[in-house]
Scaffold this motif. Structure first.
Motif, PDB file in Angstrom:
ATOM      1  N   UNK A  77       0.879  -1.180   0.000  1.00 26.95           N
ATOM      2  CA  UNK A  77       0.000   0.000   0.000  1.00 26.95           C
ATOM      3  C   UNK A  77       0.910   1.222   0.000  1.00 26.95           C
ATOM      4  N   UNK A  78       1.145   1.783  -1.167  1.00 25.85           N
ATOM      5  CA  UNK A  78       2.164   2.812  -1.376  1.00 25.85           C
ATOM      6  C   UNK A  78       1.504   4.188  -1.284  1.00 25.85           C
ATOM      7  N   UNK A  79       1.677   4.844  -0.132  1.00 30.08           N
ATOM      8  CA  UNK A  79       0.923   6.049   0.206  1.00 30.08           C
ATOM      9  C   UNK A  79      -0.266   5.642   1.045  1.00 30.08           C
ATOM     10  N   UNK A  80       0.028   4.862   2.098  1.00 32.19           N
ATOM     11  CA  UNK A  80      -1.034   4.193   2.859  1.00 32.19           C
ATOM     12  C   UNK A  80      -1.803   5.111   3.786  1.00 32.19           C
ATOM     13  N   UNK A  81      -1.279   6.341   4.061  1.00 30.39           N
ATOM     14  CA  UNK A  81      -1.973   7.227   4.995  1.00 30.39           C
ATOM     15  C   UNK A  81      -2.097   6.598   6.361  1.00 30.39           C
ATOM     16  N   UNK A  82      -3.323   6.564   6.891  1.00 27.43           N
ATOM     17  CA  UNK A  82      -3.541   5.991   8.225  1.00 27.43           C
ATOM     18  C   UNK A  82      -3.711   4.483   8.196  1.00 27.43           C
ATOM     19  N   UNK A  83      -3.525   3.855   7.029  1.00 24.46           N
ATOM     20  CA  UNK A  83      -3.551   2.394   6.931  1.00 24.46           C
ATOM     21  C   UNK A  83      -4.926   1.798   6.778  1.00 24.46           C
ATOM     22  N   UNK A  84      -5.896   2.565   6.234  1.00 25.93           N
ATOM     23  CA  UNK A  84      -7.269   2.055   6.175  1.00 25.93           C
ATOM     24  C   UNK A  84      -7.420   0.885   5.200  1.00 25.93           C
ATOM     25  N   UNK A  85      -6.508   0.756   4.213  1.00 24.55           N
ATOM     26  CA  UNK A  85      -6.608  -0.356   3.252  1.00 24.55           C
ATOM     27  C   UNK A  85      -5.904  -1.626   3.732  1.00 24.55           C
ATOM     28  N   UNK A 131      -0.034  -4.087  -5.772  1.00 25.40           N
ATOM     29  CA  UNK A 131       0.153  -2.875  -4.979  1.00 25.40           C
ATOM     30  C   UNK A 131      -1.011  -1.914  -5.193  1.00 25.40           C
ATOM     31  N   UNK A 132      -1.148  -0.990  -4.224  1.00 29.53           N
ATOM     32  CA  UNK A 132      -2.142   0.078  -4.285  1.00 29.53           C
ATOM     33  C   UNK A 132      -1.426   1.419  -4.251  1.00 29.53           C
ATOM     34  N   UNK A 133      -1.966   2.380  -5.005  1.00 29.73           N
ATOM     35  CA  UNK A 133      -1.485   3.767  -4.912  1.00 29.73           C
ATOM     36  C   UNK A 133      -2.730   4.642  -4.957  1.00 29.73           C
ATOM     37  N   UNK A 134      -3.349   4.827  -3.816  1.00 33.41           N
ATOM     38  CA  UNK A 134      -4.665   5.441  -3.721  1.00 33.41           C
ATOM     39  C   UNK A 134      -4.541   6.885  -3.220  1.00 33.41           C
ATOM     40  N   UNK A 135      -5.053   7.833  -4.014  1.00 34.22           N
ATOM     41  CA  UNK A 135      -5.097   9.260  -3.639  1.00 34.22           C
ATOM     42  C   UNK A 135      -3.706   9.809  -3.326  1.00 34.22           C
ATOM     43  N   UNK A 136      -2.737   9.429  -4.133  1.00 33.52           N
ATOM     44  CA  UNK A 136      -1.364   9.902  -3.963  1.00 33.52           C
ATOM     45  C   UNK A 136      -0.926  10.770  -5.140  1.00 33.52           C
ATOM     46  N   UNK A 137      -1.221  10.319  -6.359  1.00 35.76           N
ATOM     47  CA  UNK A 137      -0.704  11.004  -7.548  1.00 35.76           C
ATOM     48  C   UNK A 137      -1.188  12.450  -7.663  1.00 35.76           C
TER      49      UNK A 137
END
Length: 669
Positions: free
Chosen positions: A468-476, A527-533
């Motif tokens: 989870x690349x850009x995981x923030x608070x880890x919700x995923x 992998x995930x890249x959610x709300x980062x780009x």
């Protein structure tokens, strides 16, 4: 015309005397080169520079070597002089082009022009280096040849008092201090009084040993001789052998010394060389002197041909204080050419260092001005628009394209380089700093993965390693761990700490920037890249981030990307985000609630937000308003980045989801 007449009139007063009697070809003395007026101006300049040099005022804040005093190791025997140097620095007859000294002063250049007009130097070979030597009454220079890095001819101008200069092909010297024997001997064997005395002692010892050996041979067979030798160690043969060995050794040493003296004496007699010993026996003694040239005040002595290349020259102690100006031209061939290249390289490196320092200062000023302008613009816009959804980004703070690295194919290793990874001020101030400040409140409003993100995770094989690349608070991460193993990373340390502390599954998380991931190539199955780009501010860094996310999955693995869309309306029946963007690069406010009434002042805002920055206080809402940077993507814009990676990445699916453009991509090589 008037200047030409003056020059011609001056040249007519110059008397050139070519020295031939001493058989030193290439030696020419020019008298009356410097008149009283010019000498007075030169002396004023030299005395002024000497005072500044002695007081350390010629450095000008730099490590200049324009002035040199007498070196401490030479001071006891006075073998040196004070020096002022211009153009090129020399030390002990070695040229050091890397040393910093000042250019030739205009008055010295005037002297050079005068020497050129008088024929001392050819017009195409005007001197570009100058050494001013200041001799006190005891100072002197040993025999030497000039450094071959300089062209011939070169010349010396004599000021203040008359001076003799010695010349000789094999000239050497020794130094005596009072009644001591020679303290120094340079060059080949010298016709030295100390050597003469040594030869005499050897001769005396040789005569004594020979007489003793002769007496021993005469009486060795008699009883009286044997009785006389009682008590002496050894036999007659041993004594004879000892005496014979001593005799042979002494004879060899004595003969060698006599031969050396004979050779030097013959050379002195046959070639007209002389031995010059100082008065009183103290000071330098010169041997092999073939010519003595007296330089009157205001004269110039030019050395060319054999006089410069073959004959050593020495300066004995003057009878009174004297100043000389030596002028030379650094050669464009051989050693001189290499030295010029070294000088040019040194000067270029120095200029590059200066430009780097200037550039760093200018960049710092630019960033400070950019930051101040951004704060003023943002505060003014926030005050005018209050809680508006987004503000157009001021053009002044949008970073310029830095030409970051594109995306290297992992087929040949594919490891990310360092180019393009430097975080722009815009992202540090309006992304990382904002999320660091708002992390606890942000965590309270983001609890679980989005439905279509969860659906993507559930398509993966059990046991998959998911990044989870850009995981923030880890919700995923809980959804990832339900399938396999989830590893998270984010640029914000407070959010990473929340992800680590709140996870019931013991998720592994790390602080890392998505444009420079610390994972090895092919580390993940997906992998995930959610709300980062949409938080990345330049096209080069966006391409780099996509490339990094694709690099760290295995071949055949997929990555799901989400980024805010410029088109927020969506289709009929689709969920909408409620945003409306004025431009593609925007500042989106986030209201951080104040924790107490006491926090509703500047100090309280700074305490709650961290170090003071762009944020402003909204008293009505009792909140600190931060501005998050976002770049929202138009339809097709995000796909264009993946087309640049088509040799090793392919797009599986593109869709719009609740105000976001989503792309599912697969690594194919």
């Amino acid at each position: 015309m008037e200047d030409t007449n003056r020059k011609n009139a001056f040249v007519g007063n110059v008397e050139a005397v070519r020295i031939t009697a001493q058989s030193v070809p290439g030696l020419t003395l020019f008298e009356n080169i410097v008149d009283a007026d010019l000498q007075g101006k030169l002396l004023d300049l030299i005395e002024s520079l000497l005072d500044k040099g002695r007081n350390g005022q010629l450095s000008d804040g730099r490590k200049l070597k324009t002035y040199s005093g007498i070196p401490p190791n030479f001071a006891p025997r006075n073998q040196s002089r004070e020096m002022l140097q211009f153009g090129v620095y020399t030390h002990s007859n070695r040229v050091e082009p890397w040393a910093s000294i000042t250019p030739i002063p205009p008055l010295i250049q005037h002297l050079i022009d005068r020497l050129t007009s008088c024929g001392v130097f050819p017009p195409h070979q005007q001197p570009d280096t100058c050494t001013i030597n200041v001799y006190q009454r005891e100072n002197w220079l040993p025999p030497h040849l000039d450094n071959p890095a300089f062209d011939h001819p070169f010349a010396t101008v004599s000021l203040v008092s008359e001076q003799e200069v010695y010349f000789g092909r094999d000239m050497t010297h020794t130094v005596t201090m009072g009644d001591d024997e020679a303290a120094e001997s340079l060059g080949r064997a010298s016709l030295n009084p100390a050597h003469l005395r040594r030869a005499e002692l050897l001769q005396e010892r040789y005569a004594a040993i020979s007489a003793r050996l002769q007496r021993f041979e005469q009486h060795a067979g008699s009883a009286d001789a044997r009785e006389a030798k009682e008590g002496e160690p050894g036999t007659e043969d041993e004594v004879r052998n000892i005496l014979s060995v001593r005799e042979v050794a002494l004879r060899r040493r004595y003969t060698s010394m006599k031969e050396r003296l004979a050779v030097l004496e013959g050379r002195a007699a046959g070639q007209g060389v002389s031995i010059l010993v100082p008065e009183g026996g103290a000071g330098p003694s010169f041997f092999g002197v073939e010519a003595r040239v007296k330089m009157p005040v205001g004269s110039a002595l030019r050395l060319d041909g054999p006089a410069a290349a073959e004959y050593k020259h020495a300066v004995p102690p003057p009878t009174s204080r004297r100043i000389s100006i030596t002028l030379r031209h650094l050669s464009t061939d051989g050693n001189g050419s290499r030295l010029r290249e070294a000088m040019s390289k040194k000067q270029q490196n120095k200029e590059n260092r200066r430009l780097r320092k200037v550039g760093i200062k200018e960049e710092k000023k630019r960033l400070e001005a950019e930051k101040k302008l951004a704060r003023r613009t943002q505060k003014a816009a926030a005050e005018q628009q209050g809680s508006a959804k987004s503000l157009p980004l001021p053009a002044a703070i949008l970073p310029q394209e830095g030409g970051g690295r594109g995306a290297a194919s992992p087929a040949d290793g594919g490891e990310a380089g360092s180019e393009g990874t430097s975080t722009p001020l815009l992202e540090r101030e309006h992304v990382q700093r904002v999320y660091d400040a708002i992390a606890p409140q942000w965590h309270g409003t983001r609890h679980s993965a989005w439905p279509r993100v969860t659906a993507f995770i559930e398509t993966l094989l059990p046991g998959s390693v998911i990044g989870d690349l850009g995981c923030g608070n880890g919700k995923n991460l809980p959804a990832c761990n339900a399938i396999g193993v989830g590893l998270g990373s984010d640029v914000s340390l407070p959010l990473v700490e929340i992800a680590a502390n709140q996870s019931r599954d013991g998720c592994e998380v790390a602080v890392a920037d998505v444009v420079d991931l610390p994972y090895r190539t092919g580390a993940f199955d997906a992998a995930l890249c959610i709300a980062v780009l949409h938080h990345i501010s330049t096209p080069a860094r966006r391409l780099r981030a996509i490339s990094e996310c694709m690099r760290v999955v295995r071949v055949g693995g997929e990555v799901l990307f989400y980024a805010w869309a410029y088109e927020q309306e969506g289709k009929a029946g689709e969920a909408r985000s409620g945003h409306k963007f004025a431009s593609q690069d925007v500042l989106v406010p986030f209201h951080l609630r104040l924790q107490s009434k006491a926090a509703a002042d500047d100090e309280g805002v700074a305490t709650q937000a961290g170090e003071g920055g762009h944020e402003v206080l909204d008293e009505e809402k009792r909140a600190v308003v931060f501005q998050r940077y976002c770049h929202v993507y138009r339809e097709g814009e995000l796909e264009a980045f993946f087309m640049q990676l088509q040799s090793w990445v392919t797009i599986v699916e593109v869709y719009w989801d609740t105000g976001n453009w989503a792309i599912r991509a697969r690594k194919i090589a």
